[in-house]
Enzyme design. Structure first.
Site, PDB file in Angstrom:
ATOM      1  CG  ASN A   1      -0.346  -0.100   2.509  1.00 48.33           C
ATOM      2  OD1 ASN A   1       0.756  -0.624   2.640  1.00 48.33           O
ATOM      3  ND2 ASN A   1      -1.009   0.401   3.517  1.00 48.33           N
TER       4      ASN A   1
ATOM      5  CE  LYS B   1       8.650 -10.590   0.334  1.00 52.09           C
ATOM      6  NZ  LYS B   1       7.514 -10.351  -0.584  1.00 52.09           N
ATOM      7  N   PRO B   2      10.347  -6.442  -0.407  1.00 54.88           N
ATOM      8  CG  PRO B   2      10.631  -5.496  -2.534  1.00 54.88           C
ATOM      9  CD  PRO B   2      11.317  -6.375  -1.527  1.00 54.88           C
TER      10      PRO B   2
ATOM     11  N   GLY C   1       1.999  -5.899   7.258  1.00 53.34           N
ATOM     12  CA  GLY C   1       1.117  -6.640   6.355  1.00 53.34           C
ATOM     13  C   GLY C   1      -0.130  -7.080   7.082  1.00 53.34           C
TER      14      GLY C   1
ATOM     15  CD  GLU D   1       1.305  -0.779  10.660  1.00 49.10           C
ATOM     16  OE1 GLU D   1       0.227  -1.416  10.522  1.00 49.10           O
ATOM     17  OE2 GLU D   1       1.672   0.135   9.920  1.00 49.10           O
ATOM     18  CG  LEU D   2       0.134  -7.369  12.311  1.00 46.44           C
ATOM     19  CD1 LEU D   2      -0.243  -8.481  13.261  1.00 46.44           C
ATOM     20  CD2 LEU D   2       0.930  -7.909  11.125  1.00 46.44           C
TER      21      LEU D   2
ATOM     22  CB  CYS E   1      -2.243   0.052   8.218  1.00 41.98           C
ATOM     23  SG  CYS E   1      -0.912   1.230   8.389  1.00 41.98           S
TER      24      CYS E   1
ATOM     25  CD  GLU F   1      -6.770  -3.813   7.316  1.00 39.91           C
ATOM     26  OE1 GLU F   1      -6.210  -2.813   7.757  1.00 39.91           O
ATOM     27  OE2 GLU F   1      -6.172  -4.880   7.057  1.00 39.91           O
TER      28      GLU F   1
HETATM   29  O1  TXE Z   1      -0.577  -9.097   2.883  1.00 44.08           O
HETATM   30  P1  TXE Z   1       0.474 -10.140   3.425  1.00 44.08           P
HETATM   31  P2  TXE Z   1      -1.325  -9.024   1.494  1.00 44.08           P
HETATM   32  C1  TXE Z   1      -3.926  -6.048   4.880  1.00 44.08           C
HETATM   33  C2  TXE Z   1      -5.120  -5.734   3.995  1.00 44.08           C
HETATM   34  C3  TXE Z   1      -4.982  -6.730   2.893  1.00 44.08           C
HETATM   35  C4  TXE Z   1      -4.356  -7.900   3.579  1.00 44.08           C
HETATM   36  C5  TXE Z   1      -3.610  -8.848   2.676  1.00 44.08           C
HETATM   37  O2  TXE Z   1      -6.294  -5.985   4.702  1.00 44.08           O
HETATM   38  O3  TXE Z   1      -6.205  -7.122   2.363  1.00 44.08           O
HETATM   39  O4  TXE Z   1      -3.474  -7.328   4.507  1.00 44.08           O
HETATM   40  O5  TXE Z   1      -2.607  -8.190   1.947  1.00 44.08           O
HETATM   41  C6  TXE Z   1       4.973 -11.210   2.567  1.00 44.08           C
HETATM   42  N1  TXE Z   1       6.608 -15.224   5.278  1.00 44.08           N
HETATM   43  N2  TXE Z   1      -2.830  -5.146   4.698  1.00 44.08           N
HETATM   44  O6  TXE Z   1      -1.769 -10.372   1.050  1.00 44.08           O
HETATM   45  O7  TXE Z   1       0.197 -11.496   2.966  1.00 44.08           O
HETATM   46  C7  TXE Z   1       4.380 -10.744   1.270  1.00 44.08           C
HETATM   47  O8  TXE Z   1       5.150 -11.225   0.184  1.00 44.08           O
HETATM   48  C8  TXE Z   1       7.159 -14.033   5.094  1.00 44.08           C
HETATM   49  C9  TXE Z   1      -2.509  -4.296   5.819  1.00 44.08           C
HETATM   50  O9  TXE Z   1      -0.465  -8.263   0.593  1.00 44.08           O
HETATM   51  O10 TXE Z   1       0.531  -9.896   4.873  1.00 44.08           O
HETATM   52  C10 TXE Z   1       4.415  -9.230   1.449  1.00 44.08           C
HETATM   53  O11 TXE Z   1       5.718  -8.741   1.194  1.00 44.08           O
HETATM   54  N3  TXE Z   1       6.617 -13.071   4.352  1.00 44.08           N
HETATM   55  C11 TXE Z   1      -1.167  -3.698   5.666  1.00 44.08           C
HETATM   56  C12 TXE Z   1       4.104  -9.067   2.931  1.00 44.08           C
HETATM   57  O12 TXE Z   1       4.404 -10.312   3.527  1.00 44.08           O
HETATM   58  C13 TXE Z   1       5.445 -13.319   3.757  1.00 44.08           C
HETATM   59  C14 TXE Z   1      -0.767  -3.272   4.332  1.00 44.08           C
HETATM   60  C15 TXE Z   1       2.671  -8.686   3.233  1.00 44.08           C
HETATM   61  O13 TXE Z   1       1.818  -9.667   2.712  1.00 44.08           O
HETATM   62  C16 TXE Z   1       4.803 -14.564   3.909  1.00 44.08           C
HETATM   63  C17 TXE Z   1      -1.151  -4.203   3.313  1.00 44.08           C
HETATM   64  C18 TXE Z   1       5.431 -15.541   4.716  1.00 44.08           C
HETATM   65  N4  TXE Z   1       4.894 -16.733   4.944  1.00 44.08           N
HETATM   66  C19 TXE Z   1      -2.163  -5.083   3.515  1.00 44.08           C
HETATM   67  N5  TXE Z   1       3.655 -14.528   3.216  1.00 44.08           N
HETATM   68  C20 TXE Z   1      -0.779  -2.677   6.699  1.00 44.08           C
HETATM   69  N6  TXE Z   1      -0.653  -3.079   7.960  1.00 44.08           N
HETATM   70  O14 TXE Z   1      -0.507  -1.532   6.367  1.00 44.08           O
HETATM   71  C21 TXE Z   1       3.566 -13.320   2.639  1.00 44.08           C
HETATM   72  N7  TXE Z   1       4.659 -12.587   2.959  1.00 44.08           N
END
Ligand code: TXE
Length: 515
Positions: free
Chosen positions: A156, A179-180, A229, A251-252, A285, A383
């Protein structure tokens, strides 16, 4: 389009054997580049380089490390168009959203950590008077760089939420592997190019492109992990960190409530509600995800918000000031938004503005306002992370507070009232890591103010002292200068010395009356 395109090549360790990930412009649907998906052995190689480079980087003074960060700050100023182009093209967000947060936050953060890191990490002397065993000794807390920091970022805010977390780690003397998100990797590669051009020694900052498997492989090598994430992936990541016994900061997600009291400045509150729910397409977030309005001003507030949201222009950004709301960056996210709106409507909600996916090229969901919502609906409890604003009427602020806390999340919240004392009192009762009064989101720009979630919204904080100390190992030093040959508590034990010690303990802790 910027030059981080087709074969994004600043990536070290790209052996070419790994699968490549296509990067899409969500506002147009075009593929704008590909990046490698690094395999575990390539991550191991990045980690080896990082560990080799880190001691020399740590040995530099804060001033010398800061100099590199200040150079990067200037680089960002000189390359603003290019940076914003890369961010907008891989995220589909507007120029303004990219400028305010990805660019504005990061260009400020480079200078902030260059200037403040030393103060936050300077040795601290603590007094030794609180126990006779250590009285008179020199007690020092030292913050040593932890070594290799892993940062895993979301899509985001491709720069602010990814490279942004690397800056304090670098300032503290660590090497960093970022790791983006696989959805938006180009911005991070651009940041790697920037740091290289600004004289950061090779290996100190590296970008590991790839999907979740690359992220999982990274956890196997780092000394601390900063993850931003989803709550679901956050749990997985924390389990992996637990296996390795490394600290992990998360930060979730959030479901940030906005509480509007009857005495609020309604014009400001309505403008803020529209902005802080729709900026960055609602993919924030700390976005306003739900609103509770005291009954006497509900109709007026809804009318103002509805007017504001109806006036928003949406579409593919075509330069500065062209649109207000951009695209949905992450393909599955639009399904979530649609699902939440449909679920609400099926359960009795009314859509006042928007409510649909936009037809045509690109991935857009209309800015949407809903009323007659309640907590049985996903839009009020999960969310949504899209351009939606559900508004609920409440009899009073107490009920708003109860509903605000009726969630597993606890990232941020806001309270709106002209009575700031009451506002602050209400804020202190909201179960969230940050609560703003008559404001929202802007706390993120206060880099000396910790930001982090309670409950399922995360662990630990970014920003402020804790936001940099988490990238260090605390070492405590106790230095004895003048001392007798044998302390009173040492061998051999004797009746006389034990009694003397007991009298001392009674003197120190046994005096005075207790209630
Ligand atoms: O997130 P993920 P996603 C929320 C928002 C969204 C949901 C899913 O509600 O719908 O999260 O988004 C990496 N080990 N937010 O699927 O899966 C992945 O490659 C290590 C809130 O994108 O959490 C990416 O770089 N890493 C948020 C990162 O984790 C892993 C902002 C985030 O992916 C992994 C965005 C693993 N097993 C979405 N699996 C905020 N807090 O601002 C995935 N990744």
């Amino acid at each position: 389009m910027a030059s981080v395109t087709e074969e994004a090549s600043v990536q070290p360790g790209d052996g070419g054997a790994a699968a490549r990930i296509a990067v899409e412009n969500p506002a147009t649907g075009e593929t704008i580049g590909t990046v490698p998906s690094l395999a575990p052995d390539e991550i191991a190689e990045l980690a080896r380089r990082a560990r080799e480079a880190q001691p020399a980087w740590a040995a530099l003074s804060f001033e010398d490390r800061g100099r590199v960060l200040y150079r990067a700050q200037k680089w960002m100023v000189d390359n603003i168009e290019r940076i914003i182009d890369v961010v907008t093209s891989e995220s589909g967000k507007t120029h303004e959203d990219a400028q305010l947060a990805d660019y504005g936050y990061t260009v400020g953060a480079l200078g902030f950590w260059a200037k403040e890191a030393e103060g936050y990490l300077a040795d601290e002397r603590v007094p030794s008077w609180n126990n006779p065993v250590v009285a008179g000794k020199r007690l020092i807390i030292r913050y040593a760089p932890i070594g290799l920091v892993g940062v895993i970022g979301p899509w985001n805010y491709p720069i602010a939420n990814s490279f942004g977390d690397c800056i304090p780690a670098l300032a503290a003397g660590n090497s960093v592997i970022l790791k983006p998100s696989e959805v938006t990797p180009l911005s991070s590669l651009l940041m790697a190019e920037m740091m290289h051009e600004c004289g950061l020694p090779d290996g100190v900052f590296q970008v590991a492109t790839g999907d979740g498997r690359t992220g999982a492989a990274l956890i196997d090598h780092v000394d601390v992990l900063m993850f931003t994430g989803s709550t679901k992936t956050g749990r997985t990541v924390m389990k992996a960190a637990a296996e390795r016994l490394i600290p992990c900061y998360l930060e979730l997600g959030g479901k940030d409530p906005m509480i509007v009291c009857a005495d609020a400045d309604l014009e400001r509150a309505a403008n803020a509600a529209a902005f802080y729910s729709m900026n960055n397409g609602g993919q924030v977030c700390i976005s306003v995800e739900r609103v509770y309005v005291e009954e006497p001003v509900y109709d007026q507030f809804v009318a103002k918000v509805t007017d504001n949201v109806r006036a928003l222009r949406q579409g593919a950004p075509a330069g500065i000031g062209s649109v207000d709301v951009g695209a949905v960056t992450f393909p599955p996210q639009i399904e979530t938004v649609e699902d939440h709106v449909q679920d609400a409507v099926q359960k009795g909600a009314r859509v006042l503005v928007g409510g649909h996916r936009r037809p045509g090229a690109g991935r857009f969901y209309e800015p949407t306002v809903l009323v007659d919502v309640d907590h049985s609906m996903k839009i009020m409890s999960e969310e949504t992370f899209g351009p939606t604003l559900p508004i609920m009427k409440v009899p009073d602020a107490e009920e708003a507070l109860r509903l605000a806390n009726d969630t597993t999340y606890g990232l941020q919240a806001s309270v709106w009232t002209r009575n700031v004392e009451r506002g602050e009192a209400l804020a202190r009762r909201v179960e969230a890591g940050v609560v703003c009064v008559n404001d929202a989101q802007v706390n993120y720009s206060a880099l000396n103010l910790p930001m982090g979630g309670w409950k399922s919204s995360g662990l630990g904080t970014r920003h402020g002292a804790t936001g940099i100390r988490k990238y260090t190992k605390t070492q405590s030093l106790l230095v004895t200068r003048l001392a007798p040959k044998r302390d009173l508590h040492m061998f051999p034990y004797s009746r006389r010395r034990t009694k003397a010690l007991r009298r001392l303990l009674k003197f120190l802790y046994g005096r005075g009356k207790r209630a």
